[in-house]
Design an enzyme around this catalytic site. Structure first.
Site, PDB file in Angstrom:
ATOM      1  N   LYS A 198     -10.331  -3.442  -0.660  1.00  0.00           N
ATOM      2  CA  LYS A 198     -10.384  -2.719  -1.931  1.00  0.00           C
ATOM      3  C   LYS A 198     -10.646  -3.699  -3.097  1.00  0.00           C
ATOM      4  O   LYS A 198     -10.743  -4.897  -2.876  1.00  0.00           O
ATOM      5  CB  LYS A 198      -9.100  -1.908  -2.115  1.00  0.00           C
ATOM      6  CG  LYS A 198      -8.886  -0.878  -0.972  1.00  0.00           C
ATOM      7  CD  LYS A 198      -9.905   0.252  -0.980  1.00  0.00           C
ATOM      8  CE  LYS A 198     -10.049   1.016   0.327  1.00  0.00           C
ATOM      9  NZ  LYS A 198      -8.922   1.806   0.757  1.00  0.00           N
TER      10      LYS A 198
HETATM   11  C1  LIG Z   1      -8.395   2.972   1.712  1.00  0.00           C
HETATM   12  C2  LIG Z   1      -8.153   4.394   1.376  1.00  0.00           C
HETATM   13  C3  LIG Z   1      -6.948   5.065   1.655  1.00  0.00           C
HETATM   14  C4  LIG Z   1      -5.874   4.465   2.510  1.00  0.00           C
HETATM   15  O1  LIG Z   1      -5.466   3.245   2.123  1.00  0.00           O
HETATM   16  P1  LIG Z   1      -4.803   2.226   3.214  1.00  0.00           P
HETATM   17  O2  LIG Z   1      -4.256   1.151   2.347  1.00  0.00           O
HETATM   18  O3  LIG Z   1      -5.905   1.779   4.103  1.00  0.00           O
HETATM   19  O4  LIG Z   1      -3.745   2.979   3.933  1.00  0.00           O
HETATM   20  C5  LIG Z   1      -6.766   6.344   1.181  1.00  0.00           C
HETATM   21  N1  LIG Z   1      -7.732   6.969   0.510  1.00  0.00           N
HETATM   22  C6  LIG Z   1      -8.915   6.398   0.254  1.00  0.00           C
HETATM   23  C7  LIG Z   1      -9.943   7.159  -0.505  1.00  0.00           C
HETATM   24  C8  LIG Z   1      -9.175   5.097   0.703  1.00  0.00           C
HETATM   25  O5  LIG Z   1     -10.371   4.550   0.476  1.00  0.00           O
END
Ligand SMILES: *Cc1c(COP(=O)(O)O)cnc(C)c1O
Length: 419
Positions: A198
């Site tokens: 992210k």
């Molecule tokens: C990455 C993501 C999640 C989940 O996050 P994690 O940290 O991988 O559990 C939820 N929603 C969206 C839109 C994402 O891109």
């Protein structure tokens, strides 16, 4: 006879968010980690780093409360749990998202109902959500996919009209704005992810934001086994797990946060350069800011018109991969409702139980608004069929942009020329 395709561009190592080449981790995080280690306190109930990170993020986002937790999935889970669903209550969401945004609804006894998306933005709209509302609807989740803000005017108005909380899944959209205000500050609750890929990362981690004191308290309890820290007569008030972030992660998050605005600005610069370099390529629909918002480019997702580029997104993606440019045609391979966990919902109590309290169980495909006919999701089908998701990050330099653009130009030209 077909002539073998000559590579027109040399392969190039591109900065990757999977390692240091495409991340901003450095001395600042190390200094804070050292502080955490020297303190000897690595859990957030006694340490200060997670709390400092929460406060700094709240100030950055412009929200009253921010609660850190173990992942983006946990953050979405906290948002849903804070609503206190009754068994079988419905939550309207999208079939083009991370599975971590959907399973929490089931775990809280809710039934996810999938709204169709706009085929260009791959995001739900006020109209597509409205078509899914029922007397059982208790909440709306909007995902700002790939960093592009969804149409919040319509969605916020719809949520208000029906008295429904709007949850903004902002995991992919740090720093994106709508009418000048950051996404994640428009709905009742917002979830962010700090997973490796992210905008900023603590390896794994998540954040929940809200202005509502009561919701914030519920989220805090949900992260902490619902033990009433600070109460005169604390108890475990309801079932909840340990979803805490560690001080080590808090230290890294606190080091990452001051870099976030530059990360977003750099990604916007890279995206603008890519858009410029690809402007003359036929058959591509390039990502840009929506009318009232700014895109923060978690990914550079573009559409491919198969009427112009033979073979469409699949063929183009394959050629890009063949030239060493990683990309994901179709993003997630199929809409979430087509995944085994929803198809075989009777196989797990997590998915079976909510439907015992909802008449949708009598339908052939209870999670789909079209009851499995395949007719009800034209935007979702077309959006997935046409999209190529190209990873970019803040470390891309002009030569990386030029290289990627040259590979895409050559690949499109090759497909158009039939060679
Ligand atoms: C990455 C993501 C999640 C989940 O996050 P994690 O940290 O991988 O559990 C939820 N929603 C969206 C839109 C994402 O891109």
């Amino acid at each position: 006879m077909a002539t073998p395709q000559m590579p027109t561009t040399q392969r190039m190592q591109l900065p990757s968010d999977g390692d240091a080449s495409g991340r901003t981790l450095g001395a600042e995080e190390l200094a804070l980690l050292t502080e955490a280690i020297h303190s000897g306190t690595l859990n957030s109930t006694r340490g200060t780093l997670v709390t400092r990170f929460e406060r700094a993020f709240a100030a950055w986002l412009g929200r009253k409360h921010v609660i850190a937790c173990a992942s983006g999935s946990a953050a979405v889970h906290c948002c849903i749990a804070a609503l206190g669903l009754a068994p079988g209550d419905e939550v309207v969401t999208t079939a083009i998202t991370d599975m971590g945004a959907l399973v929490p609804i089931l775990y809280e006894g809710g039934v996810p109902v999938f709204a169709d998306v706009d085929p260009d933005s791959l995001t739900v709209t006020a109209a597509s959500v409205r078509a899914c509302l029922s007397p059982r609807t208790r909440a709306i989740v909007v995902t700002h996919l790939f960093g592009r803000p969804a149409d919040l005017d319509g969605l916020v108005a719809l949520a208000q009209e029906h008295g429904l909380p709007l949850i903004e899944d902002s995991a992919q959209a740090f720093g994106a704005t709508w009418r000048g205000r950051k996404v994640g500050s428009h709905g009742a609750l917002a979830a962010f992810s700090l997973q490796q890929g992210k905008h900023i990362t603590t390896g794994e981690g998540g954040l929940v934001a809200t202005d509502d004191d009561a919701l914030a308290r519920k989220v805090f309890l949900y992260v902490n086994k619902a033990w009433g820290y600070g109460d005169p007569k604390p108890d475990h008030y309801f079932p909840a797990l340990n979803y805490r972030l560690t001080e080590l992660q808090g230290a890294v998050g606190l080091g990452q946060l001051p870099k976030l605005d530059a990360v977003v600005a750099d990604r916007r610069r890279v995206a603008a350069a890519l858009r410029h370099a690809l402007a003359a390529v036929p058959g591509l629909c390039l990502p840009d800011d929506p009318p009232h918002g700014s895109h923060s480019y978690w990914k550079f997702a573009f559409g491919v018109d198969p009427a112009v580029v033979p073979g469409g997104a699949q063929a183009l993606g394959k050629r890009m991969q063949g030239a060493g440019v990683a990309c994901a045609p179709r993003y997630i391979q199929k809409p979430a409702f087509a995944c085994a966990l929803f198809r075989d919902w009777q196989q797990s109590p997590v998915s079976w139980l909510p439907l015992q309290h909802n008449d949708r169980r009598h339908r052939p495909a209870p999670f789909q608004t079209d009851a499995g006919t395949g007719q009800g999701y034209p935007g979702t089908s077309q959006g997935l069929e046409r999209v190529v998701v190209l990873p970019i990050n803040e470390r891309y330099q002009p030569q990386h942009v030029e290289h990627v653009a040259a590979v895409i130009r050559d690949a499109v030209q090759g497909l158009v020329d039939g060679r």
